[in-house]
Design a protein around this motif. Sequence first.
Motif, mmCIF file in Angstrom:
data_model
loop_
_atom_site.group_PDB
_atom_site.id
_atom_site.type_symbol
_atom_site.label_atom_id
_atom_site.label_comp_id
_atom_site.label_asym_id
_atom_site.label_seq_id
_atom_site.Cartn_x
_atom_site.Cartn_y
_atom_site.Cartn_z
ATOM 1 N N ARG A 122 0.822 -1.219 0.000
ATOM 2 C CA ARG A 122 0.000 0.000 0.000
ATOM 3 C C ARG A 122 0.858 1.273 0.000
ATOM 4 N NH1 ARG A 122 -2.661 -0.200 6.151
ATOM 5 N NH2 ARG A 122 -0.995 -1.464 7.060
ATOM 6 N N PHE A 123 2.198 1.105 0.096
ATOM 7 C CA PHE A 123 3.096 2.252 0.105
ATOM 8 C C PHE A 123 4.223 2.073 -0.901
ATOM 9 C CE2 PHE A 123 1.703 2.076 4.626
ATOM 10 C CZ PHE A 123 1.111 3.325 4.724
ATOM 11 N N GLU A 124 4.652 3.182 -1.505
ATOM 12 C CA GLU A 124 5.926 3.216 -2.198
ATOM 13 C C GLU A 124 6.937 3.833 -1.236
ATOM 14 O OE1 GLU A 124 6.104 4.705 -6.136
ATOM 15 O OE2 GLU A 124 4.377 3.556 -6.834
ATOM 16 N N TYR A 125 8.192 3.411 -1.364
ATOM 17 C CA TYR A 125 9.203 3.761 -0.364
ATOM 18 C C TYR A 125 10.485 4.248 -1.028
ATOM 19 C CZ TYR A 125 12.690 2.860 3.334
ATOM 20 O OH TYR A 125 13.704 2.966 4.241
ATOM 21 N N PRO A 134 1.582 6.907 -0.292
ATOM 22 C CA PRO A 134 1.186 8.201 0.274
ATOM 23 C C PRO A 134 1.769 8.390 1.679
ATOM 24 C CG PRO A 134 -0.605 6.630 0.475
ATOM 25 C CD PRO A 134 0.461 5.939 -0.329
ATOM 26 N N ASP A 135 1.853 9.633 2.120
ATOM 27 C CA ASP A 135 2.402 9.898 3.452
ATOM 28 C C ASP A 135 1.310 10.016 4.508
ATOM 29 O OD1 ASP A 135 1.305 12.288 2.707
ATOM 30 O OD2 ASP A 135 3.094 13.507 3.085
ATOM 31 N N CYS A 141 -10.174 3.615 15.233
ATOM 32 C CA CYS A 141 -10.164 3.242 16.645
ATOM 33 C C CYS A 141 -9.687 4.409 17.518
ATOM 34 C CB CYS A 141 -9.288 1.999 16.860
ATOM 35 S SG CYS A 141 -9.413 1.257 18.516
ATOM 36 N N LYS A 142 -9.783 4.219 18.832
ATOM 37 C CA LYS A 142 -9.309 5.230 19.773
ATOM 38 C C LYS A 142 -7.794 5.375 19.721
ATOM 39 C CE LYS A 142 -13.064 4.998 23.181
ATOM 40 N NZ LYS A 142 -13.415 6.430 23.047
ATOM 41 N N CYS A 143 -7.118 4.307 19.290
ATOM 42 C CA CYS A 143 -5.657 4.358 19.220
ATOM 43 C C CYS A 143 -5.168 5.092 17.977
ATOM 44 C CB CYS A 143 -5.074 2.947 19.262
ATOM 45 S SG CYS A 143 -5.549 1.898 17.861
ATOM 46 N N GLU A 144 -6.092 5.403 17.063
ATOM 47 C CA GLU A 144 -5.795 6.142 15.837
ATOM 48 C C GLU A 144 -4.628 5.528 15.058
ATOM 49 O OE1 GLU A 144 -5.472 10.338 16.566
ATOM 50 O OE2 GLU A 144 -7.644 10.532 16.779
ATOM 51 N N MET A 145 -4.772 4.233 14.774
ATOM 52 C CA MET A 145 -3.765 3.519 14.002
ATOM 53 C C MET A 145 -4.338 3.123 12.641
ATOM 54 S SD MET A 145 -0.977 3.302 15.784
ATOM 55 C CE MET A 145 -0.067 1.914 15.147
ATOM 56 N N PRO A 146 -3.496 3.065 11.590
ATOM 57 C CA PRO A 146 -3.953 2.553 10.297
ATOM 58 C C PRO A 146 -4.392 1.095 10.422
ATOM 59 C CG PRO A 146 -1.888 3.744 10.057
ATOM 60 C CD PRO A 146 -2.109 3.558 11.526
ATOM 61 N N TYR A 147 -5.162 0.654 9.466
ATOM 62 C CA TYR A 147 -5.709 -0.702 9.507
ATOM 63 C C TYR A 147 -4.638 -1.750 9.225
ATOM 64 C CZ TYR A 147 -8.522 -4.734 8.010
ATOM 65 O OH TYR A 147 -9.054 -5.990 7.859
ATOM 66 N N ALA A 205 -14.314 -4.496 4.383
ATOM 67 C CA ALA A 205 -15.282 -5.511 3.976
ATOM 68 C C ALA A 205 -16.366 -4.891 3.118
ATOM 69 C CB ALA A 205 -15.901 -6.160 5.218
ATOM 70 N N ASP A 206 -16.652 -5.544 1.999
ATOM 71 C CA ASP A 206 -17.697 -5.122 1.063
ATOM 72 C C ASP A 206 -17.450 -3.737 0.483
ATOM 73 O OD1 ASP A 206 -19.071 -7.500 1.613
ATOM 74 O OD2 ASP A 206 -19.987 -6.595 3.380
ATOM 75 N N GLY A 207 -16.270 -3.214 0.652
ATOM 76 C CA GLY A 207 -15.936 -1.914 0.064
ATOM 77 C C GLY A 207 -16.650 -0.743 0.703
ATOM 78 N N LYS A 208 -17.165 -0.928 1.951
ATOM 79 C CA LYS A 208 -17.945 0.131 2.601
ATOM 80 C C LYS A 208 -17.088 0.908 3.594
ATOM 81 C CE LYS A 208 -22.172 -2.616 2.214
ATOM 82 N NZ LYS A 208 -23.229 -3.306 2.959
ATOM 83 N N VAL A 209 -15.974 1.390 3.125
ATOM 84 C CA VAL A 209 -15.076 2.119 4.008
ATOM 85 C C VAL A 209 -15.506 3.572 4.114
ATOM 86 C CG1 VAL A 209 -12.693 2.738 4.460
ATOM 87 C CG2 VAL A 209 -13.219 0.635 3.240
ATOM 88 N N GLU A 210 -15.544 4.076 5.319
ATOM 89 C CA GLU A 210 -15.792 5.495 5.519
ATOM 90 C C GLU A 210 -14.582 6.039 6.270
ATOM 91 O OE1 GLU A 210 -19.508 6.484 7.250
ATOM 92 O OE2 GLU A 210 -20.643 5.127 6.000
ATOM 93 N N ASN A 211 -13.703 6.735 5.560
ATOM 94 C CA ASN A 211 -12.499 7.257 6.172
ATOM 95 C C ASN A 211 -12.843 8.531 6.948
ATOM 96 O OD1 ASN A 211 -11.161 5.201 4.968
ATOM 97 N ND2 ASN A 211 -10.473 6.414 3.228
ATOM 98 N N LYS A 212 -13.136 8.352 8.230
ATOM 99 C CA LYS A 212 -13.593 9.469 9.039
ATOM 100 C C LYS A 212 -12.460 10.417 9.410
ATOM 101 C CE LYS A 212 -16.322 8.937 12.286
ATOM 102 N NZ LYS A 212 -16.742 8.581 13.626
ATOM 103 N N ARG A 213 -11.306 9.813 9.704
ATOM 104 C CA ARG A 213 -10.191 10.621 10.165
ATOM 105 C C ARG A 213 -8.974 10.283 9.320
ATOM 106 N NH1 ARG A 213 -12.032 8.766 15.480
ATOM 107 N NH2 ARG A 213 -10.436 7.194 15.377
ATOM 108 N N ARG A 214 -8.024 11.170 9.323
ATOM 109 C CA ARG A 214 -6.768 10.884 8.631
ATOM 110 C C ARG A 214 -5.595 11.156 9.555
ATOM 111 N NH1 ARG A 214 -6.370 9.298 3.731
ATOM 112 N NH2 ARG A 214 -8.212 9.285 2.436
ATOM 113 N N LYS A 215 -4.581 10.345 9.388
ATOM 114 C CA LYS A 215 -3.393 10.481 10.224
ATOM 115 C C LYS A 215 -2.760 11.849 10.023
ATOM 116 C CE LYS A 215 0.930 8.121 11.278
ATOM 117 N NZ LYS A 215 1.818 7.035 10.912
ATOM 118 N N ARG A 216 -2.361 12.456 11.100
ATOM 119 C CA ARG A 216 -1.739 13.785 11.019
ATOM 120 C C ARG A 216 -0.222 13.673 10.960
ATOM 121 N NH1 ARG A 216 -5.425 16.832 15.622
ATOM 122 N NH2 ARG A 216 -7.399 16.588 14.556
#
Length: 216
Positions: A122-125, A134-135, A141-147, A205-216
């Motif tokens: 999912r990343f180029e390096y 992407p950066d 989750c409450k821990c604010e970690m990528p999936y 799952a099922d492509g129903k992703v809702e990206n509510k927050r983004r990593k800062r």
Amino acid sequence: MAKTRPGKRDLDSYTIKGTNKVVRVGDCVLMRPSDIGKPSYVARVEKIEADARNNVKVRVRWYYRPEESIGGRRQFHGAKELFLSDHYDMQSAHTIEGKCTVHSFKNYTKLENVGADDYFCRFEYKAATGAFTPDRVAVYCKCEMPYNPDDLMVQCEGCKDWFHPNCMGMTIEEAKKLDHFLCSDCVGEENTKKSNNSFSSSPLADGKVENKRRKR
């Protein structure tokens, strides 16, 4: 596209020594590591060429494992995760051990069974600087970690965010038995309406992703 050097000729394919597996440009391959005991290197074949003596070499673009990157392996990195680097090399085709598949992140999460030769990226390096593209990625989750596709997550029917069971004080076994789930922030809301949808086990799952927050 790399130019063929004088005295060299391009090949359409190469059959891995001792097998009937055929490698073509664009294929992902497993390559013998220099140190015994280390896992095979993973690379994408960019060019196949032979010299006058029929010695075959491949130009490859390396995939890095998280632990091979400057930042090292982090909690959200999957066991089969790779980074497509900007590091290219010419290698003897005899070092190719086998073929593998490097899936997109989305396609990897849809696999019913993950085989030994299945990976995802999912990343180029950038090997020299340690920079990723992407950066920024979605966090949950409450821990604010990528999936991490290796970890079970449960979706709140109120806010639609996804949570790790342990962050919610649950065991994996308890989470798997859930028919419905509300996070602690939504439990107290009087007007929360429970969905009749079946329980899903990942943000993709099922492509129903809702990206509510983004990593800062």
